[in-house]
Motif scaffolding. Sequence first.
Motif, PDB file in Angstrom:
ATOM      1  N   ARG A  64      36.636  40.033  46.242  1.00 50.81           N
ATOM      2  CA  ARG A  64      36.069  40.260  44.950  1.00 50.81           C
ATOM      3  C   ARG A  64      36.783  40.004  43.890  1.00 50.81           C
ATOM      4  NH1 ARG A  64      35.291  45.492  47.539  1.00 50.81           N
ATOM      5  NH2 ARG A  64      37.029  46.436  46.372  1.00 50.81           N
ATOM      6  N   GLY A  65      38.384  40.213  43.823  1.00 47.02           N
ATOM      7  CA  GLY A  65      39.095  39.848  42.628  1.00 47.02           C
ATOM      8  C   GLY A  65      38.956  38.094  42.603  1.00 47.02           C
ATOM      9  N   ARG A  66      38.941  37.572  43.716  1.00 48.34           N
ATOM     10  CA  ARG A  66      38.816  36.054  43.672  1.00 48.34           C
ATOM     11  C   ARG A  66      37.483  35.578  42.867  1.00 48.34           C
ATOM     12  NH1 ARG A  66      40.001  33.366  49.077  1.00 48.34           N
ATOM     13  NH2 ARG A  66      37.936  34.229  49.511  1.00 48.34           N
ATOM     14  N   SER A  67      36.310  36.324  43.364  1.00 46.22           N
ATOM     15  CA  SER A  67      35.179  35.930  42.521  1.00 46.22           C
ATOM     16  C   SER A  67      35.249  35.917  40.926  1.00 46.22           C
ATOM     17  CB  SER A  67      34.199  36.686  43.058  1.00 46.22           C
ATOM     18  OG  SER A  67      34.166  38.288  42.627  1.00 46.22           O
ATOM     19  N   HIS A  68      36.251  36.903  40.530  1.00 44.43           N
ATOM     20  CA  HIS A  68      36.236  36.787  38.941  1.00 44.43           C
ATOM     21  C   HIS A  68      37.342  35.962  38.357  1.00 44.43           C
ATOM     22  CE1 HIS A  68      33.607  40.012  39.297  1.00 44.43           C
ATOM     23  NE2 HIS A  68      34.748  41.086  39.881  1.00 44.43           N
ATOM     24  N   ASN A  69      38.064  35.096  39.328  1.00 41.24           N
ATOM     25  CA  ASN A  69      39.274  34.255  38.929  1.00 41.24           C
ATOM     26  C   ASN A  69      38.834  33.016  38.326  1.00 41.24           C
ATOM     27  OD1 ASN A  69      41.613  32.834  39.154  1.00 41.24           O
ATOM     28  ND2 ASN A  69      42.613  34.309  40.827  1.00 41.24           N
ATOM     29  N   PRO A  70      39.195  32.251  37.376  1.00 42.32           N
ATOM     30  CA  PRO A  70      38.716  31.171  36.926  1.00 42.32           C
ATOM     31  C   PRO A  70      39.542  30.057  37.915  1.00 42.32           C
ATOM     32  CG  PRO A  70      40.312  32.193  35.343  1.00 42.32           C
ATOM     33  CD  PRO A  70      39.919  33.280  36.504  1.00 42.32           C
ATOM     34  N   GLY A  71      40.475  30.260  38.729  1.00 36.59           N
ATOM     35  CA  GLY A  71      41.275  29.526  39.356  1.00 36.59           C
ATOM     36  C   GLY A  71      42.804  29.560  39.156  1.00 36.59           C
ATOM     37  N   PRO A  72      43.300  29.427  37.917  1.00 37.95           N
ATOM     38  CA  PRO A  72      44.619  29.569  37.670  1.00 37.95           C
ATOM     39  C   PRO A  72      45.152  31.050  37.592  1.00 37.95           C
ATOM     40  CG  PRO A  72      43.580  28.940  35.741  1.00 37.95           C
ATOM     41  CD  PRO A  72      42.530  28.911  36.676  1.00 37.95           C
ATOM     42  N   GLY A  73      44.021  31.941  37.669  1.00 36.89           N
ATOM     43  CA  GLY A  73      44.231  33.518  37.336  1.00 36.89           C
ATOM     44  C   GLY A  73      43.583  33.967  36.220  1.00 36.89           C
ATOM     45  N   ARG A  74      43.252  35.078  35.910  1.00 38.10           N
ATOM     46  CA  ARG A  74      42.779  35.369  34.642  1.00 38.10           C
ATOM     47  C   ARG A  74      43.977  36.012  33.915  1.00 38.10           C
ATOM     48  NH1 ARG A  74      37.860  35.882  32.750  1.00 38.10           N
ATOM     49  NH2 ARG A  74      36.918  35.854  34.964  1.00 38.10           N
ATOM     50  N   ARG A  75      44.353  35.664  32.601  1.00 35.48           N
ATOM     51  CA  ARG A  75      45.298  36.155  31.784  1.00 35.48           C
ATOM     52  C   ARG A  75      45.047  37.594  31.414  1.00 35.48           C
ATOM     53  NH1 ARG A  75      49.171  32.571  30.140  1.00 35.48           N
ATOM     54  NH2 ARG A  75      49.688  33.724  28.387  1.00 35.48           N
ATOM     55  N   MET A  76      46.146  38.376  31.993  1.00 38.98           N
ATOM     56  CA  MET A  76      45.961  39.826  31.162  1.00 38.98           C
ATOM     57  C   MET A  76      47.654  40.308  31.034  1.00 38.98           C
ATOM     58  SD  MET A  76      44.505  41.941  34.681  1.00 38.98           S
ATOM     59  CE  MET A  76      43.191  40.757  35.121  1.00 38.98           C
ATOM     60  N   SER A  77      47.840  41.275  30.282  1.00 41.37           N
ATOM     61  CA  SER A  77      48.992  41.772  29.977  1.00 41.37           C
ATOM     62  C   SER A  77      49.321  42.856  31.063  1.00 41.37           C
ATOM     63  CB  SER A  77      49.204  42.814  28.706  1.00 41.37           C
ATOM     64  OG  SER A  77      48.226  43.624  28.482  1.00 41.37           O
ATOM     65  N   PRO A  78      50.352  43.426  31.544  1.00 40.54           N
ATOM     66  CA  PRO A  78      50.665  44.384  32.414  1.00 40.54           C
ATOM     67  C   PRO A  78      49.458  45.834  31.839  1.00 40.54           C
ATOM     68  CG  PRO A  78      52.593  43.572  31.721  1.00 40.54           C
ATOM     69  CD  PRO A  78      51.617  43.035  30.886  1.00 40.54           C
ATOM     70  N   GLU A  79      49.712  46.170  30.649  1.00 40.24           N
ATOM     71  CA  GLU A  79      48.808  47.104  30.003  1.00 40.24           C
ATOM     72  C   GLU A  79      47.265  47.145  30.673  1.00 40.24           C
ATOM     73  OE1 GLU A  79      52.582  47.006  28.141  1.00 40.24           O
ATOM     74  OE2 GLU A  79      50.764  45.517  28.278  1.00 40.24           O
ATOM     75  N   GLU A  80      46.833  45.606  30.433  1.00 39.02           N
ATOM     76  CA  GLU A  80      45.329  45.426  30.659  1.00 39.02           C
ATOM     77  C   GLU A  80      45.314  45.556  32.283  1.00 39.02           C
ATOM     78  OE1 GLU A  80      44.068  42.235  27.633  1.00 39.02           O
ATOM     79  OE2 GLU A  80      45.532  41.634  29.007  1.00 39.02           O
ATOM     80  N   PHE A  81      46.233  45.152  33.102  1.00 39.82           N
ATOM     81  CA  PHE A  81      46.347  45.107  34.519  1.00 39.82           C
ATOM     82  C   PHE A  81      46.036  46.519  34.858  1.00 39.82           C
ATOM     83  CE2 PHE A  81      47.579  45.351  38.811  1.00 39.82           C
ATOM     84  CZ  PHE A  81      47.555  44.148  39.331  1.00 39.82           C
ATOM     85  N   VAL A  82      46.778  47.373  34.433  1.00 37.98           N
ATOM     86  CA  VAL A  82      46.590  49.068  34.810  1.00 37.98           C
ATOM     87  C   VAL A  82      45.285  49.455  34.395  1.00 37.98           C
ATOM     88  CG1 VAL A  82      47.629  51.304  34.369  1.00 37.98           C
ATOM     89  CG2 VAL A  82      49.257  49.285  34.805  1.00 37.98           C
ATOM     90  N   ILE A  83      44.732  49.059  33.233  1.00 31.96           N
ATOM     91  CA  ILE A  83      43.495  49.556  32.783  1.00 31.96           C
ATOM     92  C   ILE A  83      42.484  49.019  33.694  1.00 31.96           C
ATOM     93  CG2 ILE A  83      41.654  49.148  31.095  1.00 31.96           C
ATOM     94  CD1 ILE A  83      43.945  49.123  28.965  1.00 31.96           C
ATOM     95  N   ARG A  84      42.311  47.935  34.237  1.00 30.12           N
ATOM     96  CA  ARG A  84      41.543  47.581  35.330  1.00 30.12           C
ATOM     97  C   ARG A  84      41.715  48.386  36.687  1.00 30.12           C
ATOM     98  NH1 ARG A  84      39.428  41.532  34.104  1.00 30.12           N
ATOM     99  NH2 ARG A  84      39.870  41.252  32.121  1.00 30.12           N
ATOM    100  N   VAL A  85      43.016  48.544  36.912  1.00 23.81           N
ATOM    101  CA  VAL A  85      43.128  49.302  38.219  1.00 23.81           C
ATOM    102  C   VAL A  85      42.546  50.760  37.974  1.00 23.81           C
ATOM    103  CG1 VAL A  85      44.665  50.591  39.563  1.00 23.81           C
ATOM    104  CG2 VAL A  85      45.023  47.988  38.821  1.00 23.81           C
ATOM    105  N   ALA A  86      42.726  51.379  36.851  1.00 27.17           N
ATOM    106  CA  ALA A  86      42.137  52.629  36.496  1.00 27.17           C
ATOM    107  C   ALA A  86      40.664  52.637  36.604  1.00 27.17           C
ATOM    108  CB  ALA A  86      42.775  52.957  35.169  1.00 27.17           C
ATOM    109  N   GLU A  87      40.291  51.856  35.889  1.00 20.60           N
ATOM    110  CA  GLU A  87      38.749  51.626  36.067  1.00 20.60           C
ATOM    111  C   GLU A  87      38.069  51.635  37.072  1.00 20.60           C
ATOM    112  OE1 GLU A  87      38.165  48.485  33.382  1.00 20.60           O
ATOM    113  OE2 GLU A  87      37.870  49.444  31.580  1.00 20.60           O
ATOM    114  N   ARG A  88      38.728  50.747  38.291  1.00 19.70           N
ATOM    115  CA  ARG A  88      38.390  50.591  39.551  1.00 19.70           C
ATOM    116  C   ARG A  88      38.364  51.817  40.382  1.00 19.70           C
ATOM    117  NH1 ARG A  88      39.954  44.437  39.001  1.00 19.70           N
ATOM    118  NH2 ARG A  88      37.816  43.478  38.470  1.00 19.70           N
TER     119      ARG A  88
END
Length: 253
Positions: A184-208
């Motif tokens: 599922r994560g790879r389906s949202h991945n542009p190839g080199p990886g989607r740029r996000m800060s550590p804070e954004e990473f945790v926000i996405r984890v919290a939502e999921r």
Amino acid sequence: MDYERFLTVVGAAGGLDRDGAERATTATLATLAERISPEKSGDLLAALPPELGSALRTESPAERFDVDEFLRRVAGREQGDPVTAERDAGAVFEALSQALPEPEYAGLVRHLTRDFAYLQPGRPEIVPEVEFVAKVAGLAGLDTDAGRRAVDAVLETLAERVAAGEVNDLVGRLPAALHEPLRRGRSHNPGPGRRMSPEEFVIRVAERDGVPLEQALTHTRAVCVVLRESVREEFFDASMRLPADHAVLWQSP
């Protein structure tokens, strides 16, 4: 290697009786024939026992699918589940590695993507899903169901963040039951990886995960610590390509 010896190797590698070894062999080779080119199938036909020809023979062009789709097709042919297919396909690859000359087996592996390392003989030991989730739950103070939700949320976000090739490497080192969030994560991945800060990473984890940010950080750290212990080199490779500030995500919770 003759046919009976081939089935004996499959049976020993997978803990199967003769009928089970035959089913595993037929299902795995028929799926492999869909994945590789007719020319490569022909090479295998020339090198393997003739009794395997009906499963391997194909005139259709190669289909490009990953190891999870491979296991789904094997499971469908066996009328089983992906976990059983994982065991059986791994046993057949063990027999192939013994039955084929080394250059021929190496040529077969080159036709497959890196995530198929998951099925190759000699692969590093793979931590079972139950053990992986239990370790995460213990570190984060969760029950099993909550531990599994945390694992899914973090793996999906990690697969979105790192390069797609590194996701494939992780797939090759984790049990089949944990592949879906990576997909599922790879389906949202542009190839080199989607740029996000550590804070954004945790926000996405919290939502999921459906938890507050503070808990999401704890869950992220627990999953990353267990992932690092479980796959080591692949985690190191992925983490080294992220900015230094991401190290906060894999500190002990």
